[in-house]
Design an enzyme around this catalytic site. Structure first.
Site, short mmCIF file in Angstrom:
data_model
loop_
_atom_site.label_atom_id
_atom_site.label_comp_id
_atom_site.label_asym_id
_atom_site.label_seq_id
_atom_site.Cartn_x
_atom_site.Cartn_y
_atom_site.Cartn_z
N LYS A 84 -51.01 -37.18 -15.86
CA LYS A 84 -50.34 -37.58 -14.47
C LYS A 84 -49.64 -36.35 -13.95
CE LYS A 84 -46.98 -39.98 -16.67
NZ LYS A 84 -47.32 -39.85 -18.18
N ARG A 109 -40.16 -46.05 -16.25
CA ARG A 109 -40.80 -45.82 -17.66
C ARG A 109 -40.34 -47.07 -18.49
NH1 ARG A 109 -41.66 -39.75 -18.30
NH2 ARG A 109 -42.54 -39.24 -20.41
N ARG A 150 -43.88 -40.19 -29.29
CA ARG A 150 -43.66 -40.36 -27.71
C ARG A 150 -44.80 -41.25 -27.26
NH1 ARG A 150 -44.88 -34.99 -25.63
NH2 ARG A 150 -44.74 -35.87 -23.39
N ARG A 182 -44.45 -26.94 -25.44
CA ARG A 182 -43.23 -27.73 -25.33
C ARG A 182 -42.75 -28.35 -26.31
NH1 ARG A 182 -44.32 -31.90 -20.55
NH2 ARG A 182 -43.13 -33.43 -21.92
P1 AMP Z 1 -42.59 -36.12 -19.32
O1 AMP Z 1 -42.69 -34.63 -18.91
O2 AMP Z 1 -42.77 -37.09 -18.24
O3 AMP Z 1 -43.43 -36.48 -20.46
O4 AMP Z 1 -40.98 -36.38 -19.72
C1 AMP Z 1 -40.66 -35.65 -20.88
C2 AMP Z 1 -39.33 -36.46 -21.58
O5 AMP Z 1 -38.31 -36.48 -20.56
C3 AMP Z 1 -39.49 -37.69 -22.01
O6 AMP Z 1 -40.00 -38.00 -23.32
C4 AMP Z 1 -38.22 -38.43 -21.86
O7 AMP Z 1 -37.45 -37.90 -22.93
C5 AMP Z 1 -37.66 -37.91 -20.69
N1 AMP Z 1 -38.00 -38.62 -19.34
C6 AMP Z 1 -38.82 -38.27 -18.27
N2 AMP Z 1 -38.89 -39.18 -17.49
C7 AMP Z 1 -38.09 -40.17 -17.99
C8 AMP Z 1 -37.66 -41.69 -17.64
N3 AMP Z 1 -38.42 -41.95 -16.29
N4 AMP Z 1 -37.02 -42.48 -18.19
C9 AMP Z 1 -36.45 -41.96 -19.42
N5 AMP Z 1 -36.92 -40.69 -19.81
C10 AMP Z 1 -37.56 -39.94 -19.35
#
Ligand code: AMP
Length: 211
Positions: free
Chosen positions: A13, A88, A169, A158
């Site tokens: 994404k 999400r 996740r 990360r």
């Molecule tokens: P990402 O970079 O999109 O994989 O997001 C990393 C982490 O940020 C996720 O594992 C969640 O802990 C948090 N996060 C990001 N976007 C959301 C969302 N829309 N709702 C809840 N937690 C989020």
């Protein structure tokens, strides 16, 4: 154009959102990036969400909806936007619906990147990311530089890309985010794209859906 990119962690994404943002001149709104930036800067929000991100759990819906509400009000969103990593949960999708209706605007399309979970574990647990600009480097078969070739920032893994956290996740995605596929199927806005193809092929497929 107002686009949601749906897909599990590691589906690509972020990569696609950056390409679409550059092609159409619309901002890429990544809730993950916003949260990580707050953690890096040690803001109140950052302190509140740090543990959630480290565990791979979702941040509470209210917190995320506040972030999105504030972000969508910024001037650069007038032309459109890409949502990457949001919504999400079904509650977030409902919340977004409410915010958009209030602003008198509608989503153009929701693109779901379809992927194979085991391949994603390999992809994510070998991913390295620039701490400064977020550029991704994949360690599968290729040497990862210590410094970002774009901005010179430190490149490392990360915390939430460690294999155990990646698996967790993906479980969180299956339970809480996958139901959004049905949600947007019912609104008639969902388009499926094969997320396992090359970056360029996926990009062209998404652009095709936006035409
Ligand atoms: P990402 O970079 O999109 O994989 O997001 C990393 C982490 O940020 C996720 O594992 C969640 O802990 C948090 N996060 C990001 N976007 C959301 C969302 N829309 N709702 C809840 N937690 C989020």
């Amino acid at each position: 154009m107002r686009l949601i990119l749906l897909g599990s962690p590691g589906a690509g994404k972020g990569t696609q959102a950056k390409l679409i943002s550059a092609k159409f001149g619309i901002p890429n709104i990544s809730t993950g990036d916003i949260l990580r930036e707050n953690i890096r800067q040690g803001t109140e929000l950052g302190k509140k969400v740090k543990d959630c991100l480290e565990r791979g759990d979702l941040v509470p819906d209210d917190t995320i909806l506040e972030i999105i509400d504030a972000r969508l009000k910024q001037d650069d969103c007038h032309k459109g936007f890409i949502l990457d990593g949001f919504p999400r949960t079904v509650a977030q999708a409902d919340g977004l619906d409410h915010l958009l209706k209030r602003g008198g605007i509608a989503l153009s399309v929701v693109v779901a990147l379809v992927t194979d979970p085991e391949a994603l574990v390999r992809r994510l647990s070998s991913r390295h990311t620039c701490r400064n600009c977020g550029a991704d480097y994949n360690a599968q078969g290729a040497a990862v530089p210590e410094r970002c070739t774009r901005c010179g920032g430190i490149v490392d893994q990360r915390d939430d890309d460690k294999e155990e956290t990646v698996r967790y996740r993906l479980e969180v995605y299956q339970k809480q985010t996958a139901p959004l596929i049905r949600f947007y199927e019912e609104t008639g806005q969902l388009r499926r794209v094969d997320g396992m193809a090359s970056v360029e092929t996926v990009f062209q497929a998404i652009v095709g859906e936006l035409a």
